[in-house]
Design a protein around this motif. Structure first.
Motif, PDB file in Angstrom:
ATOM      1  N   TYR A  12     -15.771  25.678  65.566  1.00  0.00           N
ATOM      2  CA  TYR A  12     -14.572  26.530  65.480  1.00  0.00           C
ATOM      3  C   TYR A  12     -14.889  28.004  65.712  1.00  0.00           C
ATOM      4  CZ  TYR A  12     -12.321  22.554  63.009  1.00  0.00           C
ATOM      5  OH  TYR A  12     -11.803  21.337  62.660  1.00  0.00           O
ATOM      6  N   GLY A  47      -7.764  19.819  54.894  1.00  0.00           N
ATOM      7  CA  GLY A  47      -8.643  19.769  56.076  1.00  0.00           C
ATOM      8  C   GLY A  47      -7.874  20.283  57.280  1.00  0.00           C
ATOM      9  N   GLY A  49      -8.389  22.376  59.529  1.00  0.00           N
ATOM     10  CA  GLY A  49      -9.065  22.721  60.781  1.00  0.00           C
ATOM     11  C   GLY A  49      -8.774  24.151  61.189  1.00  0.00           C
ATOM     12  N   ASP A  53      -1.525  22.371  63.014  1.00  0.00           N
ATOM     13  CA  ASP A  53      -0.461  21.616  62.341  1.00  0.00           C
ATOM     14  C   ASP A  53       0.208  22.460  61.249  1.00  0.00           C
ATOM     15  OD1 ASP A  53      -1.134  19.510  63.942  1.00  0.00           O
ATOM     16  OD2 ASP A  53      -2.289  18.445  62.421  1.00  0.00           O
ATOM     17  N   THR A  70     -14.404  24.837  56.279  1.00  0.00           N
ATOM     18  CA  THR A  70     -15.008  25.815  57.193  1.00  0.00           C
ATOM     19  C   THR A  70     -14.357  27.188  57.073  1.00  0.00           C
ATOM     20  OG1 THR A  70     -13.510  25.194  58.985  1.00  0.00           O
ATOM     21  CG2 THR A  70     -15.614  24.053  58.899  1.00  0.00           C
ATOM     22  N   ASP A  94     -12.854  22.377  49.212  1.00  0.00           N
ATOM     23  CA  ASP A  94     -13.496  21.101  49.494  1.00  0.00           C
ATOM     24  C   ASP A  94     -12.574  19.976  49.032  1.00  0.00           C
ATOM     25  OD1 ASP A  94     -15.136  18.835  49.476  1.00  0.00           O
ATOM     26  OD2 ASP A  94     -16.873  19.899  48.659  1.00  0.00           O
ATOM     27  N   ILE A  95     -12.304  19.026  49.893  1.00  0.00           N
ATOM     28  CA  ILE A  95     -11.439  17.891  49.528  1.00  0.00           C
ATOM     29  C   ILE A  95     -11.965  17.169  48.286  1.00  0.00           C
ATOM     30  CG2 ILE A  95     -12.654  16.278  51.094  1.00  0.00           C
ATOM     31  CD1 ILE A  95      -9.959  14.948  51.655  1.00  0.00           C
ATOM     32  N   ASN A  96     -13.267  17.249  48.058  1.00  0.00           N
ATOM     33  CA  ASN A  96     -13.868  16.552  46.921  1.00  0.00           C
ATOM     34  C   ASN A  96     -13.571  17.181  45.574  1.00  0.00           C
ATOM     35  OD1 ASN A  96     -15.772  14.284  47.845  1.00  0.00           O
ATOM     36  ND2 ASN A  96     -16.104  15.942  49.333  1.00  0.00           N
ATOM     37  N   THR A 110      -5.281  14.802  58.087  1.00  0.00           N
ATOM     38  CA  THR A 110      -5.623  13.988  59.240  1.00  0.00           C
ATOM     39  C   THR A 110      -7.071  14.250  59.662  1.00  0.00           C
ATOM     40  OG1 THR A 110      -4.964  13.402  61.488  1.00  0.00           O
ATOM     41  CG2 THR A 110      -4.438  15.632  60.792  1.00  0.00           C
ATOM     42  N   GLY A 111      -7.813  13.169  59.784  1.00  0.00           N
ATOM     43  CA  GLY A 111      -9.209  13.249  60.211  1.00  0.00           C
ATOM     44  C   GLY A 111     -10.154  13.798  59.156  1.00  0.00           C
ATOM     45  N   THR A 112      -9.765  13.778  57.886  1.00  0.00           N
ATOM     46  CA  THR A 112     -10.573  14.446  56.852  1.00  0.00           C
ATOM     47  C   THR A 112     -10.897  13.569  55.633  1.00  0.00           C
ATOM     48  OG1 THR A 112      -9.521  16.516  57.519  1.00  0.00           O
ATOM     49  CG2 THR A 112     -10.678  16.569  55.445  1.00  0.00           C
TER      50      THR A 112
END
Ligand SMILES: C[S@@+](CC[C@H](N)C(=O)[O-])C[C@H]1O[C@@H](n2cnc3c(N)ncnc32)[C@H](O)[C@@H]1O
Length: 206
Positions: A12, A47, A49, A53, A70, A94-96, A110-112
């Motif tokens: 990116y 996520g 990106g 979106d 990121t 962080d998604i976690n 999406t995609g994460t």
């Protein structure tokens, strides 16, 4: 990328938008599923990106929050919002481990999802349940393992392939609006390959 957790931090870090600027085609239909005016719809993009979106949803009038691990992606998300004259609450997370005190009408990712560590999967979906407004919706997808498909060439070391249908098991108490599994071609990393993905659109029951 040695000290980064994902290749996307570097990918990116350029003037070009790695994922382009066209929003995902499912987004317009999400707005139709929610029974609110766009200005009253609170959206969370997990996520996000480089923000294509999230910016699309903000341009429709929604109140949009988005995070990505990121810094380069979040920076570009903010820049894209500014260029389009909209505001987005974008930040690194962080998604976690993310936490929020807000509730949302649309949560999508999406995609994460495949970046979730196995020990965090159940608590992630509990969190999603807690932060979705009644009548609100989620749209999630995740890459699933198929014995006939090799691991994609642009796979990150923190990504984990899911098993067919596992994503859907987390929504047994929700109204399922749509589930499907699709195989598609991708050219990520400059090498043609295929992915198989499970998708779900579900509404939190009233
Ligand atoms: C396949 S890209 C999808 C990006 C965006 N949703 C889109 O469709 O354009 C996956 C995204 O997940 C992000 N990511 C990777 N690990 C993450 C984590 N632990 N928490 C949050 N985001 C993460 C990456 O930086 C990347 O932007």
């Amino acid at each position: 990328m040695d000290h980064f957790r994902t290749q996307y931090e570097k990918l990116y870090d350029s003037d070009q938008y790695y994922w382009g600027l066209e929003p995902a085609d499912f987004l317009s239909s999400l707005l139709e599923v929610v029974d609110k005016e766009p200005k009253d719809i609170k959206v969370l993009d997990i996520g996000c990106g480089e923000g294509k979106d999230a910016v699309y949803m903000a341009k429709q009038g929604c109140q949009v929050t988005g995070f990505d691990i990121t810094e380069s992606g979040v920076r570009k998300t903010k820049l894209l919002a500014e260029k389009n004259g909209v505001e987005i609450n974008a930040y690194v997370d962080d998604i976690n481990t993310f936490k929020t005190n807000e509730k949302f009408d649309i949560i999508y990712s999406t995609g994460t999802i495949q970046y979730l560590f196995p020990e965090n999967i159940n608590s992630f979906f509990e969190k999603i349940n807690n932060i979705t407004n009644i009548g609100g919706i989620v749209y999630f997808n995740v890459f699933v393992d198929k014995p006939y498909l090799p691991l994609p060439p642009d796979w990150d070391k923190e990504e984990k392939m899911w098993k067919t249908g596992d994503l859907f098991t987390h929504f047994k108490d929700w109204e399922i609006c749509k589930i499907d599994e699709v195989t598609f071609e991708d050219n990520g990393g400059g090498i043609k390959h295929y992915h198989c993905m499970d998708n779900i659109l579900a509404r939190k029951k009233i």
